[in-house]
Motif scaffolding. Structure first.
Motif, short mmCIF file in Angstrom:
data_model
loop_
_atom_site.label_atom_id
_atom_site.label_comp_id
_atom_site.label_asym_id
_atom_site.label_seq_id
_atom_site.Cartn_x
_atom_site.Cartn_y
_atom_site.Cartn_z
N TYR A 1 0.84 -1.20 0.00
CA TYR A 1 0.00 0.00 0.00
C TYR A 1 0.87 1.24 0.00
N ALA A 2 0.63 2.09 -0.97
CA ALA A 2 1.36 3.36 -1.07
C ALA A 2 0.50 4.47 -0.48
N ASN A 3 1.14 5.49 0.07
CA ASN A 3 0.39 6.66 0.54
C ASN A 3 -0.36 7.27 -0.63
N SER A 4 -1.46 7.96 -0.32
CA SER A 4 -2.24 8.62 -1.37
C SER A 4 -1.40 9.65 -2.09
N LEU A 5 -1.64 9.78 -3.38
CA LEU A 5 -0.95 10.74 -4.23
C LEU A 5 -1.95 11.81 -4.64
N GLY A 6 -1.48 13.07 -4.74
CA GLY A 6 -2.45 14.13 -4.98
C GLY A 6 -2.10 15.19 -6.00
N PHE A 7 -3.16 15.70 -6.58
CA PHE A 7 -3.13 16.88 -7.44
C PHE A 7 -3.85 18.00 -6.70
N ILE A 8 -3.60 19.25 -7.09
CA ILE A 8 -4.22 20.41 -6.45
C ILE A 8 -5.22 21.06 -7.41
#
Length: 161
Positions: A135-142
């Protein structure tokens, strides 16, 4: 006259030996799983107003620990819930591996969020993790412009908007 018939114990032993000698397909297979979100409030983390992005492109990359040279890469796409599941066929014990954001198909939410554009993952069975899922940490866009509800959320989270 036919030769001696094999006993059931001999057949069981033969079966066990052949299973041990066969290559262990799938034992070193991993699945890297995580989610891609749109930071709709531009807070730098997931909130009640966060949305998850379907069709976002993510890549798993591994680099040689000593040289930094790219040794492995495979891409994936998020599903309707913003979740990606990327299979990795073999262990990468001496490499630094990450899930990396590539692109977002969501208009108005395509800017990479600093510090949330990549997540480290361990791709070795010698890590104390018994599951093949990593499980990878969540990845985000702004989001380009924060949603109106973000003013209320900034008070809830005690953030200066």
């Amino acid at each position: 006259m036919a030769g001696p018939k094999p006993t059931s114990a001999a057949l069981v032993a033969l079966f066990i030996l052949s299973a041990l000698a066969a290559p262990a397909h799938g034992l070193d297979r991993f699945v890297v799983q995580g989610r891609v979100y749109c930071d709709t409030c531009r807070f730098g983390f997931e909130t009640k107003a966060t949305t998850y992005i379907a069709g976002a492109k993510v890549r798993v990359e591994c680099r040689d620990r000593a040289t930094g040279q790219l040794t492995y890469g495979i891409a994936g796409v998020t599903d309707a819930t913003g979740t990606y599941r990327i299979p990795v066929e073999e262990e990468r014990p001496d490499e630094i591996c990450e899930a990396i954001l590539i692109s977002s198909p969501q208009p108005g939410c395509t800017e990479l969020e600093k510090g949330r554009e990549r997540a480290s993952i361990l791709l070795t069975s010698n890590s104390g993790i018994s599951s093949p899922t990593r499980y990878a940490n969540s990845l985000g866009f702004i989001k380009d412009t924060p949603l109106p509800v973000c003013t209320q959320l900034s008070q809830l989270y005690e953030i200066e908007a």
